[in-house]
Design a protein around this motif. Structure first.
Motif, PDB file in Angstrom:
ATOM      1  N   GLU A 184       0.811  -1.216   0.000  1.00 25.76           N
ATOM      2  CA  GLU A 184       0.000   0.000   0.000  1.00 25.76           C
ATOM      3  C   GLU A 184       0.849   1.274   0.000  1.00 25.76           C
ATOM      4  N   ASN A 185       2.033   1.208   0.604  1.00 24.20           N
ATOM      5  CA  ASN A 185       2.917   2.378   0.639  1.00 24.20           C
ATOM      6  C   ASN A 185       3.798   2.501  -0.606  1.00 24.20           C
ATOM      7  N   GLY A 186       3.575   1.613  -1.598  1.00 21.29           N
ATOM      8  CA  GLY A 186       4.329   1.673  -2.838  1.00 21.29           C
ATOM      9  C   GLY A 186       5.625   0.902  -2.832  1.00 21.29           C
ATOM     10  N   ALA A 187       5.954   0.266  -1.718  1.00 22.75           N
ATOM     11  CA  ALA A 187       7.204  -0.492  -1.619  1.00 22.75           C
ATOM     12  C   ALA A 187       7.036  -1.876  -2.240  1.00 22.75           C
ATOM     13  N   ARG A 197       5.243   5.407  -6.830  1.00 18.00           N
ATOM     14  CA  ARG A 197       6.127   4.640  -5.956  1.00 18.00           C
ATOM     15  C   ARG A 197       7.553   5.168  -6.090  1.00 18.00           C
ATOM     16  N   GLU A 198       8.387   4.863  -5.111  1.00 18.53           N
ATOM     17  CA  GLU A 198       9.781   5.259  -5.203  1.00 18.53           C
ATOM     18  C   GLU A 198      10.499   4.398  -6.240  1.00 18.53           C
TER      19      GLU A 198
END
Length: 421
Positions: A145-148, A175-176
């Motif tokens: 969910e945090n893009g990781a 995402r990063e």
């Protein structure tokens, strides 16, 4: 340049904030210029290697030496560098079709790949000759969910797969982007249950940003475009595949013909530009990063959400700015176009671009059409209404382009500068 005096004053403040980050970029640039120069010296690059061939291209020593130089720079056994790769997507397609066979499984470890890869894989379209049409199976590990990246899910997901696919850059997501060290973590997770998997890294936008490439972490194949980082704004077209010699050979059979591979393919008059582009690439990448840092800091100070933070460790040249509404996207891109050396008089509008699901607006007043190492901005007209920014052949012209984007938004009443004290 007709900038608002308040915008010019604000830019100076932004630039002061960026100075420590610029120094870090310069240190990496110096290191990478040394490794590129060393590769040229070790491979004995000569003026004779710039002479183009025609027809079949048999015995084209320049073509072979360019492959050697790329392999050294990328830290791999071999490389396939050709002007007839029409894009990064084409080079990725060649790599995947070169390695995968009917019944094999490809697993994307970084969620859904970039839009233009969806039809190559077969996520969109039927009967077009995709990997799916040829019986290649596909699955993916969705991002958290945090893009990781979901490292915990990878060992189970890659069991029995032939290709483990990693997209280094963010694509059209927030995402990063993945650092080389983070790619190493992913590869170790793959090897824990499937040591035979072929790890393929979409390296687009990431070359020469860090001191190492994903090969240093065990990637088997890396793929990219020459009108992005490694072409240095000089290569007119092309792409590369670098990695293990046997895998590169299989990819070359897909590009030309089985049994011919790397031994054929004339270079016409493209060799000099590809050599010279790689030589200039570390400095050009540094300019693109500085342009990106300046833009991120400016729009962060103006209250916008930016990805990544301006002072974050960088692993690619892409920046994303969440502008929040389609009108701001259009104004920003039109400003970038106005600040371009080529076609500055053109006003871009959203359009149905081949390979993309949503309408896209693109600003790219470039010497080479579509070159992402030159200052460009593009955005799909969809939530979260973010613009993706990349490139800048020189820092100062890149900075002027960013200021033109801000000025365009300012003139349309879409941007508010901080109040003067």
């Amino acid at each position: 340049m007709n900038f608002s005096p308040r915008l010019t004053a604000f830019a100076k403040e932004v630039e002061r904030d960026c100075k420590p980050v610029f120094e870090r970029i310069d240190e990496i640039c110096e290191y990478n210029e040394a490794r590129v120069l060393s590769a040229f010296m070790e491979c004995g690059v000569s003026e004779t290697h710039f002479i183009g061939s025609t027809g079949y291209g048999y015995g084209d020593r320049g073509r072979d030496v360019l492959d050697e130089v790329y392999a050294k720079v990328m830290g791999t056994e071999d490389a396939l560098v050709r002007h007839n790769f029409v894009s990064g997507t084409h080079a990725l397609s060649v790599a995947l079709f070169g390695v995968l066979r009917t019944g094999d499984t490809m697993v994307s470890l970084t969620g859904t790949p970039y839009d233009t890869m969806e039809e190559v894989i077969g996520l969109r379209g039927e009967g077009n000759g995709s990997l799916k049409d040829f019986g290649v199976l596909y699955r993916q590990v969705d991002l958290l969910e945090n893009g990781a990246v979901d490292l915990a899910a990878i060992p189970e997901a890659v069991k029995g797969c032939k290709v483990a696919y990693i997209q280094r850059s963010r694509g059209y997501s927030l995402r990063e982007s993945l650092t080389v060290s983070e790619i190493g973590q992913i590869i170790r997770a793959v090897r824990s249950t499937n040591p035979q998997a072929v790890v393929v890294v979409d390296n687009c936008y990431g070359e020469l940003v860090e001191k190492q490439e994903p090969s240093a972490m065990g990637a088997d194949l890396m793929v990219g475009s020459l009108i992005k980082n490694p072409g240095g704004g000089i290569a007119q077209t092309g792409g590369y595949i670098a990695g293990k010699a046997k895998l590169v050979e299989l990819c070359s059979y897909r590009l030309t013909a089985v049994g011919m591979g790397k031994e054929v393919g004339c270079t016409l008059d493209q060799s000099r530009g590809m050599f010279m582009g790689l030589f200039f690439a570390p400095g050009v990448v540094a300019s693109a990063l500085k342009t990106s840092v300046f833009a991120l800091r400016m729009f962060e100070k103006l209250g916008y959400e930016v990805f990544p933070r301006y002072d974050a460790q960088r692993t690619d040249i892409i920046a994303a700015i969440k502008l929040g509404e389609p009108e701001s996207l259009v104004a920003f891109c039109q400003g970038i176009q106005k600040g371009s050396p080529v076609d500055s008089f053109v006003s871009p509008e959203p359009w149905d671009m081949p390979g993309y699901e949503s309408q896209v607006i693109m600003a790219a007043g470039a010497f080479t059409m579509g070159a992402s190492i030159e200052l460009s901005a593009d955005a799909p007209l969809r939530e979260p209404y973010a613009v993706w920014l990349q490139g800048g052949l020189t820092y100062y012209t890149g900075k002027f382009g960013i200021l033109m984007a801000a000025q365009s938004m300012l003139e349309k009443g879409l941007l508010q500068l901080p109040s003067e004290e």
